[in-house]
Design an enzyme around this catalytic site. Structure first.
Site, PDB file in Angstrom:
ATOM      1  N   ALA A  66      77.132  22.422  22.393  1.00  0.00           N
ATOM      2  CA  ALA A  66      76.103  23.408  22.498  1.00  0.00           C
ATOM      3  C   ALA A  66      75.130  23.159  21.908  1.00  0.00           C
ATOM      4  O   ALA A  66      74.863  22.254  21.135  1.00  0.00           O
ATOM      5  CB  ALA A  66      76.565  24.798  22.060  1.00  0.00           C
ATOM      6  N   GLY A 105      81.039  21.819  22.943  1.00  0.00           N
ATOM      7  CA  GLY A 105      81.045  22.259  24.450  1.00  0.00           C
ATOM      8  C   GLY A 105      81.038  21.244  25.537  1.00  0.00           C
ATOM      9  O   GLY A 105      81.547  21.496  26.721  1.00  0.00           O
ATOM     10  N   GLU A 108      84.455  20.705  26.146  1.00  0.00           N
ATOM     11  CA  GLU A 108      84.992  22.101  26.666  1.00  0.00           C
ATOM     12  C   GLU A 108      84.721  22.080  28.223  1.00  0.00           C
ATOM     13  O   GLU A 108      85.446  22.546  28.936  1.00  0.00           O
ATOM     14  CB  GLU A 108      84.612  23.365  26.215  1.00  0.00           C
ATOM     15  CG  GLU A 108      85.077  23.557  24.699  1.00  0.00           C
ATOM     16  CD  GLU A 108      84.538  24.747  23.937  1.00  0.00           C
ATOM     17  OE1 GLU A 108      83.177  24.284  23.611  1.00  0.00           O
ATOM     18  OE2 GLU A 108      84.938  25.575  23.450  1.00  0.00           O
ATOM     19  N   GLU A 128      83.090  21.595  16.125  1.00  0.00           N
ATOM     20  CA  GLU A 128      82.671  22.940  15.637  1.00  0.00           C
ATOM     21  C   GLU A 128      83.041  23.391  14.411  1.00  0.00           C
ATOM     22  O   GLU A 128      82.194  24.016  13.671  1.00  0.00           O
ATOM     23  CB  GLU A 128      82.965  24.025  16.879  1.00  0.00           C
ATOM     24  CG  GLU A 128      82.417  23.979  18.147  1.00  0.00           C
ATOM     25  CD  GLU A 128      83.180  23.111  19.019  1.00  0.00           C
ATOM     26  OE1 GLU A 128      84.097  22.266  18.536  1.00  0.00           O
ATOM     27  OE2 GLU A 128      82.714  23.150  20.422  1.00  0.00           O
TER      28      GLU A 128
HETATM   29  N1  3HC Z   1      72.415  20.468  19.207  1.00  0.00           N
HETATM   30  C1  3HC Z   1      71.175  20.298  18.978  1.00  0.00           C
HETATM   31  N2  3HC Z   1      70.604  19.017  18.770  1.00  0.00           N
HETATM   32  C2  3HC Z   1      71.473  18.141  18.400  1.00  0.00           C
HETATM   33  C3  3HC Z   1      72.899  18.480  18.647  1.00  0.00           C
HETATM   34  C4  3HC Z   1      73.237  19.743  19.078  1.00  0.00           C
HETATM   35  N3  3HC Z   1      74.620  19.724  19.380  1.00  0.00           N
HETATM   36  N4  3HC Z   1      73.393  17.224  18.348  1.00  0.00           N
HETATM   37  C5  3HC Z   1      72.719  16.248  17.926  1.00  0.00           C
HETATM   38  N5  3HC Z   1      71.279  16.974  18.066  1.00  0.00           N
HETATM   39  C6  3HC Z   1      70.030  16.331  17.792  1.00  0.00           C
HETATM   40  C7  3HC Z   1      69.962  15.867  16.113  1.00  0.00           C
HETATM   41  O1  3HC Z   1      69.543  16.836  15.299  1.00  0.00           O
HETATM   42  C8  3HC Z   1      68.989  14.873  16.257  1.00  0.00           C
HETATM   43  O2  3HC Z   1      67.506  15.331  16.335  1.00  0.00           O
HETATM   44  P1  3HC Z   1      66.339  14.671  15.699  1.00  0.00           P
HETATM   45  O3  3HC Z   1      66.306  13.311  16.248  1.00  0.00           O
HETATM   46  O4  3HC Z   1      65.294  15.450  15.795  1.00  0.00           O
HETATM   47  O5  3HC Z   1      66.652  14.478  14.232  1.00  0.00           O
HETATM   48  C9  3HC Z   1      69.207  14.136  17.558  1.00  0.00           C
HETATM   49  O6  3HC Z   1      70.113  15.224  18.254  1.00  0.00           O
HETATM   50  C10 3HC Z   1      70.081  13.014  17.469  1.00  0.00           C
HETATM   51  O7  3HC Z   1      71.230  13.226  16.875  1.00  0.00           O
HETATM   52  P2  3HC Z   1      71.928  12.092  15.826  1.00  0.00           P
HETATM   53  O8  3HC Z   1      70.727  11.889  14.823  1.00  0.00           O
HETATM   54  O9  3HC Z   1      73.015  12.869  14.974  1.00  0.00           O
HETATM   55  O10 3HC Z   1      72.348  11.050  16.571  1.00  0.00           O
HETATM   56  P3  3HC Z   1      73.654  10.227  16.321  1.00  0.00           P
HETATM   57  O11 3HC Z   1      73.623   9.237  17.524  1.00  0.00           O
HETATM   58  O12 3HC Z   1      73.778   9.544  15.055  1.00  0.00           O
HETATM   59  O13 3HC Z   1      74.894  10.889  16.559  1.00  0.00           O
HETATM   60  C11 3HC Z   1      76.264  12.692  17.987  1.00  0.00           C
HETATM   61  C12 3HC Z   1      75.111  11.679  17.836  1.00  0.00           C
HETATM   62  C13 3HC Z   1      77.632  11.961  17.459  1.00  0.00           C
HETATM   63  C14 3HC Z   1      76.376  13.428  19.146  1.00  0.00           C
HETATM   64  C15 3HC Z   1      75.871  13.711  16.627  1.00  0.00           C
HETATM   65  O14 3HC Z   1      74.381  14.297  16.887  1.00  0.00           O
HETATM   66  C16 3HC Z   1      76.700  14.989  16.738  1.00  0.00           C
HETATM   67  O15 3HC Z   1      77.780  14.891  16.053  1.00  0.00           O
HETATM   68  N6  3HC Z   1      76.196  16.268  17.241  1.00  0.00           N
HETATM   69  C17 3HC Z   1      76.682  17.533  16.739  1.00  0.00           C
HETATM   70  C18 3HC Z   1      77.876  17.460  17.658  1.00  0.00           C
HETATM   71  C19 3HC Z   1      78.430  18.852  17.668  1.00  0.00           C
HETATM   72  O16 3HC Z   1      78.711  19.406  16.425  1.00  0.00           O
HETATM   73  N7  3HC Z   1      78.939  19.479  18.604  1.00  0.00           N
HETATM   74  C20 3HC Z   1      79.241  21.006  18.712  1.00  0.00           C
HETATM   75  C21 3HC Z   1      78.188  21.918  18.847  1.00  0.00           C
HETATM   76  S1  3HC Z   1      78.863  23.493  18.682  1.00  0.00           S
HETATM   77  C22 3HC Z   1      79.559  23.749  20.296  1.00  0.00           C
HETATM   78  O17 3HC Z   1      79.519  23.052  20.992  1.00  0.00           O
HETATM   79  C23 3HC Z   1      79.885  25.299  20.371  1.00  0.00           C
HETATM   80  C24 3HC Z   1      80.770  25.558  21.677  1.00  0.00           C
HETATM   81  O18 3HC Z   1      81.984  25.244  21.210  1.00  0.00           O
HETATM   82  C25 3HC Z   1      80.434  26.921  22.197  1.00  0.00           C
END
Ligand code: 3HC
Length: 694
Positions: A66, A105, A108, A128
């Site tokens: 998400a 997500g 998912e 998450e």
């Molecule tokens: N939402 C918004 N922005 C995000 C994001 C997300 N889920 N994931 C990454 N970004 C942004 C980062 O903040 C970063 O922004 P910036 O360049 O402005 O600083 C940019 O994307 C690149 O991210 P990284 O620097 O982390 O890039 P990497 O290549 O090192 O890593 C990744 C990529 C492995 C995808 C890592 O970003 C990551 O782990 N992201 C989060 C994944 C996550 O937590 N997903 C779950 C979200 S909650 C959810 O899905 C709820 C659902 O169950 C309903």
């Protein structure tokens, strides 16, 4: 190709529809993606020429979850669980084609599709929980149905991802795609059609959850694991509850349970803190006056001076990253001992099966030991890691300046000393920087990069890039005594030492700090570090509790007695009534009338001065932004991520309250508690520290 929204389009490859998601950088499932997915699947189902639909992403990854930036704002329909319900109930096969990271997500979405195909390098995870949440779009209900709750539980409650090979083995995906993913996905979709495979709805699978009803103990067992590894965190327990619901309830009721738990976590402060930290960790690498395209120096070979605990740990970081190290000591015997310790560390890892013998040999092969500083002539970076003595460091830097290549970076690992003064010993102060590692340097993730007055932008940018290469979280700080982390930490130390004189005992203080969420209390930490660090028989004064303990030969954990007693070889602090008496006697001798001190006072006196010092550091521009200080405390000092670090925590408590308490303590105790002007200013303006985060 039809554009459905700015982030989603529908293409036809014969009878196969391709729903392309293109929302850089990580294809997060923000509003334009959700809307495009909902409308796109609707179009595909209504289009008689489309017989199956592939969901696939452009750019570097499948949806990584998400859009975290939308959290905390009013949710905008269509909501992800509703969109995914449409996927699940689609009347034509839906196939997720995955590359990069199918996270949160994103996974998912894949689980709501009927089939999943992925490239060999793809990763699958539900992270998450690391944001203080649980998967809120069916992940807790579908994954246990697909692979069984026993395998789903750790994925959901730790958030750690798995690779494609394991995903295939466990049934998360159906096929690994060799070659071009889009082509492989189309071929797979055609196969599904040709073989008239059913619409495999994960939501309708019951076999694995029904089987698990006979083994309810898996949940109790897993809760025991979490009690040890996730103390204080709320989200992991909610994850277990959601998986229990998957096992015990029909799908729709399980989904309702998941939603309720998700919303509860989303409203809580832990998730707010962990989501804040997610962005703080990424922000810390951004330095306002260092553009992305700053030229970098090539670091191919590193020198480390000092093969003690620090130098050895630092060396391991580089050889782990495949960078050769020339390790310098004054005597062969010290060198042999230092290299021996490094080898032993790797051997222990290998004995646990976490590393092959070949990898151990390969890493050890990257170390060249020497007793001659002249051997540093060809390195691109030197890190000096000798003990804290300014004269010695000055002498070393003078020598390095003469020996090293003219564009080699000269770094000091000093924890306190003035890097400008050290830089002034050289003819190239722009190449001098502080690289402050935290002990044990091969384990701790934090690296404070100390930017001295003349450090060049290239040297700073190179150090930041190098930090990333050796997998550290690097925070840039300025020159002052103790830089950011230790300067703030000194506040807590001072108060702990005062509190035991006024009436508290180490065990009470340690419990308060441990219960707050630190891995251990300050006195147990002193014992761990060693009370004799910086103490000597010749200079002892008998005028502090530490001196008295050392004079009795109580050096801490290393000889099983310090503030606490320890069983031989044991690490658990045991009460030491004789030391409690020593403390009581000493404080009376010093003229204190001991009093009962509340846990609340202990917490406030240990934590609020840290925050106050943080405010001073920001004012002096020693740190770039408040969130950098939080990153430092979480990664270097064990601050629990679920309260976001000292500056975020201060905002949670309320700066007006913190200011009032500091003023009260100042009136009672003096200027150790004098509020920072920045804190006063923020309170006056009704602002918080977060307002300063850029
Ligand atoms: N939402 C918004 N922005 C995000 C994001 C997300 N889920 N994931 C990454 N970004 C942004 C980062 O903040 C970063 O922004 P910036 O360049 O402005 O600083 C940019 O994307 C690149 O991210 P990284 O620097 O982390 O890039 P990497 O290549 O090192 O890593 C990744 C990529 C492995 C995808 C890592 O970003 C990551 O782990 N992201 C989060 C994944 C996550 O937590 N997903 C779950 C979200 S909650 C959810 O899905 C709820 C659902 O169950 C309903």
């Amino acid at each position: 190709m039809v554009a459905i929204t700015e982030a989603v389009s529908l293409e036809k490859q014969g009878e196969i529809g391709m729903l392309w998601i293109d929302n850089p950088p990580v294809n997060a499932l923000g509003f334009p993606v959700r809307k495009g997915m909902a409308d796109g699947i609707d179009m595909a189902m209504k289009d008689d020429t489309i017989k199956a639909l592939v969901v696939i992403c452009k750019g570097r990854t499948f949806c990584a979850g998400a859009d975290i930036r939308e959290f905390g704002k009013p949710p905008q329909a269509p909501h992800l669980p509703d969109v995914l319900k449409v996927f699940d109930q689609a009347t034509k096969p839906v196939i997720a084609a995955i590359h990069g990271t199918a996270f949160g997500g994103g996974l998912e979405t894949a689980l709501s599709s009927h089939y999943r195909i992925a490239v060999p390098t793809a990763q699958f995870g539900l992270p998450e929980v690391k944001l203080g949440l649980l998967p809120g779009a069916g992940g807790t209900q579908r994954l246990p149905r697909l692979i069984g709750p026993e395998k789903a539980l750790p994925m959901i409650a730790t958030g750690n991802p798995i690779g494609a090979a394991q995903a295939l083995k466990e049934g998360v995906i159906d096929e690994i795609a060799e070659g071009d993913l889009a082509e492989a996905a189309v071929a797979f979709a055609r196969k599904v059609l040709a073989e008239k495979r059913p619409l495999r709805q994960v939501s309708a699978m019951t076999e694995k959850v029904e089987a698990a009803r006979k083994t309810p103990e898996i949940f109790a067992d897993y809760r025991n694991v979490l009690a040890k590894t996730k103390r204080g965190f709320e989200a992991p327990e909610a994850c277990v509850k959601a998986v229990e619901a998957a096992v015990n309830l029909p799908f729709d009721e399980g989904m309702a349970t998941e939603r309720k738990l998700f919303e509860g976590l989303m409203r809580g402060s832990q998730s707010a803190a962990q989501r804040y930290y997610f962005f703080a960790e990424r922000q810390v690498a951004k330095i306002p006056d260092i553009p992305k395209d700053t030229p970098l120096l090539d670091i191919k070979k590193v020198g480390v001076i000092g093969a003690g605990t620090m130098g050895g740990g630092i060396t391991m970081n580089f050889i782990n990253a495949g960078i050769p190290v020339t390790l310098v000591e004054t005597k062969q015997e010290f060198l042999d001992r230092g290299i021996g310790v490094i080898k032993k560390n790797y051997d222990i890892t290998a004995a646990k099966g976490k590393m092959t013998q070949q990898a151990v040999d390969q890493r050890m092969g990257l170390i060249t030991g020497t007793t001659k500083m002249e051997d540093l002539a060809d390195v691109d970076l030197v890190i000096e890691a000798v003990y804290e003595n300014m004269d010695l460091k000055k002498e070393i830097f003078k020598k390095l300046d003469a020996i090293c290549k003219k564009d080699a970076i000269l770094a000091t690992n000093t924890s306190y000393l003035d890097v400008n003064e050290i830089a002034a010993q050289t003819s190239r102060p722009e190449f001098v920087i502080g690289l402050h590692f935290f002990s044990p340097a091969n384990v701790m993730r934090l690296l404070e990069i100390v930017r001295a007055a003349k450090t060049s932008k290239t040297v700073l940018a190179t150090s930041l890039a190098l930090g990333k290469r050796i997998k550290k979280i690097a925070a840039v700080v300025g020159v002052c005594y103790g830089f950011a982390g230790n300067r703030m930490f000194a506040q807590r130390k001072r108060e702990c030492d005062k509190l035991v004189l006024e009436g508290a005992l180490p065990a009470q203080i340690d419990k308060v700090i441990f219960d707050f969420g630190f891995p251990m209390g300050p006195f147990a930490l002193y014992d761990l570090i060693g009370l004799d660090l910086g103490w000597s028989k010749e200079t002892t004064t008998s005028d502090s509790i530490r001196d008295l303990l050392c004079e009795q030969g109580r050096f801490g954990l290393k000889n099983s007695k310090g503030y606490y007693n320890y069983e031989k070889g044991g690490r658990k602090p045991l009460p030491a009534p004789e030391i409690e008496q020593l403390i009581i006697d000493f404080s009376k001798k010093k003229g204190f009338t001991r009093r009962d001190i509340s846990d609340e006072e202990i917490l406030q006196r240990c934590i609020y001065p840290i925050i106050n010092e943080g405010a001073k550091i920001l004012e002096e521009k020693i740190a770039v932004r408040p969130s950098d200080l939080d990153v430092i405390w979480i990664n270097g000092y064990g601050w629990p991520v679920y309260s976001g670090g000292p500056m975020f925590y201060a905002d949670l408590v309320g700066l007006d309250k913190i200011l009032a308490v500091l003023k009260k303590f100042q009136a009672e105790q003096g200027d150790d508690f004098k509020p920072a002007p920045l804190l006063e200013k923020l309170v006056k303006e009704g602002k918080n520290f977060s307002s300063l985060n850029t």
